[in-house]
Design an enzyme around this catalytic site. Structure first.
Site, PDB file in Angstrom:
ATOM      1  NE  ARG A  56      52.776  53.897  19.761  1.00 35.39           N
ATOM      2  CZ  ARG A  56      52.026  53.444  21.152  1.00 35.39           C
ATOM      3  NH1 ARG A  56      50.349  54.197  20.665  1.00 35.39           N
ATOM      4  NH2 ARG A  56      52.255  52.573  21.425  1.00 35.39           N
ATOM      5  N   GLY A  57      52.120  51.656  17.751  1.00 41.28           N
ATOM      6  CA  GLY A  57      51.717  50.200  19.160  1.00 41.28           C
ATOM      7  C   GLY A  57      50.668  49.318  17.419  1.00 41.28           C
ATOM      8  CB  ALA A  58      52.121  45.319  17.928  1.00 43.08           C
ATOM      9  NE  ARG A  62      57.426  51.281  13.754  1.00 42.03           N
ATOM     10  CZ  ARG A  62      57.284  51.896  14.194  1.00 42.03           C
ATOM     11  NH1 ARG A  62      55.729  52.214  15.265  1.00 42.03           N
ATOM     12  NH2 ARG A  62      58.216  51.548  15.494  1.00 42.03           N
ATOM     13  CD  GLN A  91      56.998  55.369  21.900  1.00 42.54           C
ATOM     14  OE1 GLN A  91      57.768  55.515  22.644  1.00 42.54           O
ATOM     15  NE2 GLN A  91      57.244  54.645  21.060  1.00 42.54           N
ATOM     16  CG  ASP A 120      56.052  46.022  18.779  1.00 38.65           C
ATOM     17  OD1 ASP A 120      56.195  46.174  20.420  1.00 38.65           O
ATOM     18  OD2 ASP A 120      55.301  47.178  18.024  1.00 38.65           O
ATOM     19  CE  LYS A 172      58.402  51.176  21.607  1.00 41.88           C
ATOM     20  NZ  LYS A 172      59.125  51.734  20.366  1.00 41.88           N
TER      21      LYS A 172
HETATM   22  C1  RUB Z   1      55.340  50.462  20.198  1.00 48.38           C
HETATM   23  C2  RUB Z   1      55.084  49.359  21.743  1.00 48.38           C
HETATM   24  C3  RUB Z   1      53.947  48.276  22.622  1.00 48.38           C
HETATM   25  C4  RUB Z   1      54.106  46.741  21.953  1.00 48.38           C
HETATM   26  C5  RUB Z   1      52.683  46.891  22.228  1.00 48.38           C
HETATM   27  O1  RUB Z   1      55.560  50.514  19.875  1.00 48.38           O
HETATM   28  O2  RUB Z   1      56.300  48.748  21.972  1.00 48.38           O
HETATM   29  O3  RUB Z   1      54.305  47.886  23.626  1.00 48.38           O
HETATM   30  O4  RUB Z   1      53.492  47.566  20.094  1.00 48.38           O
HETATM   31  O5  RUB Z   1      51.176  47.185  21.517  1.00 48.38           O
HETATM   32  P1  RUB Z   1      55.943  51.987  18.787  1.00 48.38           P
HETATM   33  P2  RUB Z   1      50.171  46.402  21.142  1.00 48.38           P
HETATM   34  O6  RUB Z   1      54.979  52.740  19.685  1.00 48.38           O
HETATM   35  O7  RUB Z   1      57.148  52.316  18.621  1.00 48.38           O
HETATM   36  O8  RUB Z   1      55.460  51.742  18.044  1.00 48.38           O
HETATM   37  O9  RUB Z   1      49.543  46.530  22.602  1.00 48.38           O
HETATM   38  O10 RUB Z   1      48.957  46.962  20.514  1.00 48.38           O
HETATM   39  O11 RUB Z   1      49.946  45.257  21.008  1.00 48.38           O
END
Ligand code: RUB
Length: 360
Positions: free
Chosen positions: A55-57, A98, A202, A243, A254
């Site tokens: 997960r994570g963008a 997503r 998370q 995101d 988030k």
């Molecule tokens: C993850 C979230 C992270 C952003 C930033 O949500 O909100 O803060 O995605 O990520 P989830 P990045 O766990 O629901 O995917 O650092 O990858 O840009």
């Protein structure tokens, strides 16, 4: 990132491609179990994005690109027409996983654009190269965000972060945690306040684990405690990931990010958002246009963990049928953002102009 596995130090990425298989850290079982798992085709990859194996963008953007590469490889022996139909259906399947992170949609569009060659084999080759390029660009971007963001961190700084925008949310280094890693590596003394980040925790499960792996001093706090520490003057700056960032600088991140931003402003604490080009959506005018994912209500009613013997378990913490709302993200209006940390440098207000100049 450097991780300790079975007493040994090992360098590992969050996810990578081995021919048509994606290998990745299973983030659903961290921090209690470290396991590398495999996704054999684009259907498995789509399911893994939806179920948050990664997960994570940034990470889901790279995974979506690799999923497109898998689809192209799966269709390599089809006719051109059949290839197009298969590839478009795979794009649609990946798009539906997503809805909020811009990176996922950018990666799919880039792979669709790459599939323009005359023959199927040309297209397959171009899509695989594009997916690999997305991963390498993300890696380079996160390193550069670390360098630019480090300039905002003074020796002795206490930094609050929300959710996990670290190496696990990217393929390495991360966004919000990349500047913190750079500062620590350079010998600056930093302390990180890690919001636990209900409902999936998370922060507690992933950010705290990353801090442990790197030996960066941190305190895990419940989400409700962030305001307490900010008001007491124990937080010097806030850094979060994103995101999707709209063209006017509004930030979808988030759930709970908005509250942290408002409290930071109230207390005169700078609030930084670390995000690469792939997270900016210039076609999206303002934050209210971003689709906010609503996730399974059991995420709120139940919690995951391990018992004292280390057995994984999920426990019910509310009435079994408690009425729930579970938006996964919220929108922070740009007026609460001090600056964006990007691979093109630090973007300051007015954001409409600085974002357009950096990324249009
Ligand atoms: C993850 C979230 C992270 C952003 C930033 O949500 O909100 O803060 O995605 O990520 P989830 P990045 O766990 O629901 O995917 O650092 O990858 O840009």
């Amino acid at each position: 990132m450097r991780v300790k596995v079975g007493g040994e130090q090992r360098d590992v990425r969050t996810l990578w491609r081995e021919k048509s298989t994606i290998r990745l850290i299973d983030q659903r079982i961290l921090p209690h179990t470290f396991e590398i798992t495999s996704l054999k085709d684009h259907r498995e990859t789509a399911a893994a994005i939806r179920d948050m194996v990664m997960r994570g963008a940034g990470a889901i953007g790279v995974a979506a690109g690799y999923g497109m590469a898998q689809a192209a490889l799966e269709a390599k022996d089809l006719s051109l027409n059949e290839f197009e139909a298969y590839f478009d259906a795979a794009a649609e399947r990946l798009r539906k996983t997503r809805p909020t992170a811009a990176n996922l949609f950018h990666a799919i569009e880039r792979c669709l654009d790459a599939a323009k060659g005359v023959s199927v084999s040309d297209r397959v080759e171009a899509v695989v190269a594009e997916a690999d390029a997305i991963a390498e660009e993300d890696l380079a971007a996160s390193k550069r965000m670390g360098e630019y963001g480090n300039s905002l961190i003074e020796d002795g700084a206490c930094i609050l972060t929300h959710c996990n925008a670290g190496a696990l949310a990217f393929i390495d280094y991360g966004t919000a945690l990349s500047p913190i890693r750079s500062a620590h590596k350079q010998g600056k003394r930093v302390h990180v306040y890690v919001d636990e980040t209900r409902p999936r925790c998370q922060g507690a499960r992933l950010t705290a684990w990353e801090m442990e792996q790197e030996g960066i001093p941190y305190s895990l706090i419940v989400d409700n405690a962030a305001g307490y520490f900010m008001r007491k003057g124990e937080v010097d700056l806030v850094i979060v990931g994103a995101d999707r960032v709209a063209a006017n600088g509004d930030v979808a991140n988030k759930i709970g990010t908005y509250e942290k931003a408002v409290v930071a402003k109230e207390n005169g604490i700078p609030f930084y958002v670390a995000a690469p080009r792939m997270t900016f959506d210039l076609k999206c005018e303002k934050g209210d246009d971003v689709e906010i994912e609503e996730r399974d209500h059991d995420e709120v009613r139940k919690m995951w963990g391990v018992d004292e013997k280390g057995n994984a378990m999920r426990i019910l913490i509310s009435e079994e049928k408690a009425n729930v709302r579970n938006p996964a993200f919220d929108v922070t209006p740009s007026k609460y953002v001090t600056a964006f940390i990007t691979e093109e440098g630090i973007l300051e207000p007015p954001f409409k102009e600085s974002i357009r100049k950096a990324f249009a």
